[in-house]
Design a protein around this motif. Structure first.
Motif, PDB file in Angstrom:
ATOM      1  N   ILE A 164     -14.607   0.051   7.507  1.00  0.00           N
ATOM      2  CA  ILE A 164     -15.317  -1.156   7.081  1.00  0.00           C
ATOM      3  C   ILE A 164     -16.826  -0.930   7.093  1.00  0.00           C
ATOM      4  N   ARG A 165     -17.322  -0.225   8.127  1.00  0.00           N
ATOM      5  CA  ARG A 165     -18.773   0.004   8.212  1.00  0.00           C
ATOM      6  C   ARG A 165     -19.265   1.051   7.222  1.00  0.00           C
ATOM      7  N   THR A 166     -18.603   2.182   7.171  1.00  0.00           N
ATOM      8  CA  THR A 166     -19.104   3.274   6.328  1.00  0.00           C
ATOM      9  C   THR A 166     -18.932   2.984   4.842  1.00  0.00           C
ATOM     10  N   LEU A 167     -17.944   2.156   4.492  1.00  0.00           N
ATOM     11  CA  LEU A 167     -17.707   1.835   3.082  1.00  0.00           C
ATOM     12  C   LEU A 167     -18.302   0.490   2.691  1.00  0.00           C
ATOM     13  N   ARG A 168     -19.077  -0.092   3.602  1.00  0.00           N
ATOM     14  CA  ARG A 168     -19.708  -1.386   3.303  1.00  0.00           C
ATOM     15  C   ARG A 168     -20.640  -1.231   2.103  1.00  0.00           C
ATOM     16  N   GLY A 169     -20.520  -2.162   1.187  1.00  0.00           N
ATOM     17  CA  GLY A 169     -21.335  -2.089  -0.022  1.00  0.00           C
ATOM     18  C   GLY A 169     -20.675  -1.315  -1.140  1.00  0.00           C
ATOM     19  N   ILE A 170     -19.587  -0.629  -0.809  1.00  0.00           N
ATOM     20  CA  ILE A 170     -18.855   0.146  -1.813  1.00  0.00           C
ATOM     21  C   ILE A 170     -17.548  -0.546  -2.166  1.00  0.00           C
ATOM     22  N   LEU A 171     -16.841  -0.995  -1.122  1.00  0.00           N
ATOM     23  CA  LEU A 171     -15.550  -1.641  -1.344  1.00  0.00           C
ATOM     24  C   LEU A 171     -15.731  -3.075  -1.834  1.00  0.00           C
ATOM     25  N   PRO A 172     -15.054  -3.478  -2.893  1.00  0.00           N
ATOM     26  CA  PRO A 172     -15.031  -4.899  -3.278  1.00  0.00           C
ATOM     27  C   PRO A 172     -14.357  -5.717  -2.173  1.00  0.00           C
ATOM     28  N   ARG A 173     -14.655  -6.991  -2.148  1.00  0.00           N
ATOM     29  CA  ARG A 173     -14.139  -7.847  -1.087  1.00  0.00           C
ATOM     30  C   ARG A 173     -12.603  -7.854  -1.039  1.00  0.00           C
ATOM     31  N   PHE A 174     -11.970  -7.899  -2.233  1.00  0.00           N
ATOM     32  CA  PHE A 174     -10.511  -7.962  -2.241  1.00  0.00           C
ATOM     33  C   PHE A 174      -9.894  -6.659  -1.726  1.00  0.00           C
ATOM     34  N   VAL A 175     -10.588  -5.517  -1.925  1.00  0.00           N
ATOM     35  CA  VAL A 175     -10.095  -4.238  -1.406  1.00  0.00           C
ATOM     36  C   VAL A 175     -10.226  -4.211   0.117  1.00  0.00           C
ATOM     37  N   ALA A 176     -11.345  -4.731   0.641  1.00  0.00           N
ATOM     38  CA  ALA A 176     -11.542  -4.790   2.089  1.00  0.00           C
ATOM     39  C   ALA A 176     -10.485  -5.690   2.734  1.00  0.00           C
ATOM     40  N   THR A 177     -10.155  -6.799   2.067  1.00  0.00           N
ATOM     41  CA  THR A 177      -9.099  -7.683   2.565  1.00  0.00           C
ATOM     42  C   THR A 177      -7.756  -6.969   2.575  1.00  0.00           C
ATOM     43  N   GLY A 178      -7.473  -6.253   1.494  1.00  0.00           N
ATOM     44  CA  GLY A 178      -6.232  -5.481   1.420  1.00  0.00           C
ATOM     45  C   GLY A 178      -6.157  -4.415   2.494  1.00  0.00           C
ATOM     46  N   LEU A 179      -7.307  -3.799   2.797  1.00  0.00           N
ATOM     47  CA  LEU A 179      -7.356  -2.790   3.855  1.00  0.00           C
ATOM     48  C   LEU A 179      -7.011  -3.404   5.206  1.00  0.00           C
ATOM     49  N   SER A 180      -7.508  -4.602   5.450  1.00  0.00           N
ATOM     50  CA  SER A 180      -7.210  -5.296   6.707  1.00  0.00           C
ATOM     51  C   SER A 180      -5.718  -5.594   6.827  1.00  0.00           C
ATOM     52  N   VAL A 181      -5.131  -6.064   5.726  1.00  0.00           N
ATOM     53  CA  VAL A 181      -3.691  -6.359   5.727  1.00  0.00           C
ATOM     54  C   VAL A 181      -2.897  -5.081   5.956  1.00  0.00           C
ATOM     55  N   PHE A 182      -3.324  -3.991   5.333  1.00  0.00           N
ATOM     56  CA  PHE A 182      -2.627  -2.716   5.502  1.00  0.00           C
ATOM     57  C   PHE A 182      -2.644  -2.272   6.961  1.00  0.00           C
ATOM     58  N   PHE A 183      -3.791  -2.361   7.630  1.00  0.00           N
ATOM     59  CA  PHE A 183      -3.886  -1.942   9.031  1.00  0.00           C
ATOM     60  C   PHE A 183      -3.000  -2.807   9.922  1.00  0.00           C
ATOM     61  N   LEU A 184      -2.990  -4.110   9.672  1.00  0.00           N
ATOM     62  CA  LEU A 184      -2.130  -4.999  10.460  1.00  0.00           C
ATOM     63  C   LEU A 184      -0.657  -4.648  10.271  1.00  0.00           C
ATOM     64  N   ALA A 185      -0.268  -4.415   9.026  1.00  0.00           N
ATOM     65  CA  ALA A 185       1.130  -4.092   8.736  1.00  0.00           C
ATOM     66  C   ALA A 185       1.506  -2.738   9.326  1.00  0.00           C
ATOM     67  N   PHE A 186       0.597  -1.792   9.244  1.00  0.00           N
ATOM     68  CA  PHE A 186       0.862  -0.452   9.783  1.00  0.00           C
ATOM     69  C   PHE A 186       1.047  -0.507  11.300  1.00  0.00           C
ATOM     70  N   PHE A 187       0.188  -1.285  11.956  1.00  0.00           N
ATOM     71  CA  PHE A 187       0.307  -1.427  13.409  1.00  0.00           C
ATOM     72  C   PHE A 187       1.610  -2.120  13.785  1.00  0.00           C
ATOM     73  N   ALA A 188       1.950  -3.187  13.068  1.00  0.00           N
ATOM     74  CA  ALA A 188       3.189  -3.916  13.352  1.00  0.00           C
ATOM     75  C   ALA A 188       4.405  -3.013  13.163  1.00  0.00           C
ATOM     76  N   ASN A 189       4.401  -2.239  12.105  1.00  0.00           N
ATOM     77  CA  ASN A 189       5.524  -1.338  11.826  1.00  0.00           C
ATOM     78  C   ASN A 189       5.680  -0.287  12.915  1.00  0.00           C
ATOM     79  N   HIS A 190       4.544   0.287  13.348  1.00  0.00           N
ATOM     80  CA  HIS A 190       4.617   1.326  14.384  1.00  0.00           C
ATOM     81  C   HIS A 190       5.021   0.738  15.734  1.00  0.00           C
ATOM     82  N   SER A 191       4.582  -0.484  16.010  1.00  0.00           N
ATOM     83  CA  SER A 191       4.956  -1.135  17.269  1.00  0.00           C
ATOM     84  C   SER A 191       6.451  -1.410  17.312  1.00  0.00           C
TER      85      SER A 191
END
Length: 325
Positions: free
Chosen positions: A183-210
């Protein structure tokens, strides 16, 4: 290559057999103790034994008490013969204090929790709430505090549930560090909807691994390899970004030192040795070593938020100036 080497050594240490609980002396001791003192199932005591309150509160069953007592009898037998101190069920023998299995690791885990709380309080005092990425470091703090709380619970009392939570929450720290980095290093590069999708992906990945860890029949080697892979990617990315931005943002040395020292203190996890005074093992010292690093990363976060706010205000001024002209 070096990190791969550390991983293989850690995996080797993890996979070694625990000769303590496999020794004939320990097995005979445990069998006799359970027969003489425990009821059916091994949970309750017979002969009206009244267990101390702190042991009842920490859920030490009769079988657990037998394991603890026989562990020390076996250690005495090993040391009397000048043999190496053995592990039991994959762990070194520790002196139990008020029912807490690994007192030093509990104290140092709580120390990390305390430092996170103190540093986020400092962060909130000196960083304005409308600063860019103000929310991101609160997410980081919340997840880390939750993980250190469960680390304390696991080291206080090792049960299947606390072990699961410790594994899952340890992974959450690795994952949130990666998330913050992206989120920090790609700030200003990622569109907002991509950053939102990235957040959802991390949550889903964590839930799946748990959920995978919760099966109780997971591959320890895969779990460790996944943690090392994500942690290595995060460290390399943070360090490379810091080097690239060192002239424009001089404070990024804090981030570079943070990831470097994090990798260095990881050596304590590899140096698996019997605990000093049956209290301090290298794992507990690793927890102690990580606490000062928390100060460093929050100091970076404070400086970075100030920098981003300054850049944002300058951009607003430039936009106003261009409109006036």
């Amino acid at each position: 290559m070096f990190l791969k080497f550390l991983y293989l050594l850690a995996l080797f240490n993890f996979c070694r057999c625990s000769i303590g609980d496999k020794s004939p002396y320990y097995e005979r001791c445990l069998l006799t103790c359970e027969k003489d003192f425990c009821g059916a199932g091994g949970d309750d005591f017979i002969d009206g034994y009244s267990q101390p309150l702190h042991l009842r509160l920490s859920l030490w069953s009769c079988r657990d008490e037998c394991k603890y007592g026989c562990m020390w009898k076996t250690v005495d037998q090993f040391t009397a013969r000048n043999w190496r101190i053995p592990q039991f069920y994959g762990k070194w023998p520790f002196v139990r204090i008020f029912g807490i299995q690994e007192p030093a690791s509990v104290v140092f885990s709580l120390l990390n929790l305390y430092v996170h709380i103190k540093m986020i309080q400092k962060f909130r005092k000196v960083v304005r709430p409308d600063s860019p990425l103000f929310w991101l470091w609160h997410v980081f703090c919340l997840i880390c505090c939750h993980a250190w709380l469960w680390s304390s619970a696991f080291h206080a009392r090792d049960t299947p549930f606390t072990e699961l939570m410790d594994y899952a929450c340890a992974f959450s720290i690795i994952l949130v560090n990666c998330y913050v980095m992206l989120i920090r290093t790609l700030r200003g590069i990622l569109p907002r909807f991509v950053a939102t999708g990235l957040s959802v992906f991390f949550l889903a990945f964590f839930a799946n691994h748990s959920v995978y860890l919760g099966t109780g029949d997971f591959d320890y080697g895969y779990n460790m390899e996944l943690n090392v892979l994500i942690g290595t990617f995060t460290a390399i990315s943070w360090f490379s970004w810091s080097v690239y931005n060192k002239d424009r943002q001089p404070y990024v040395w804090k981030c570079a030192i943070y990831v470097s020292l994090t990798g260095l203190v990881l050596l304590l996890e590899v140096l698996d040795r019997p605990p000093f005074f049956y209290l301090f093992d290298t794992h507990s010292l690793w927890h102690l070593a990580t606490a000062p690093l928390v100060v460093l990363i929050y100091s970076f976060a404070i400086d970075d938020c100030h920098y981003l706010r300054k850049i944002e205000l300058e951009q607003v001024k430039d936009d106003l100036k261009s409109k006036i002209e």
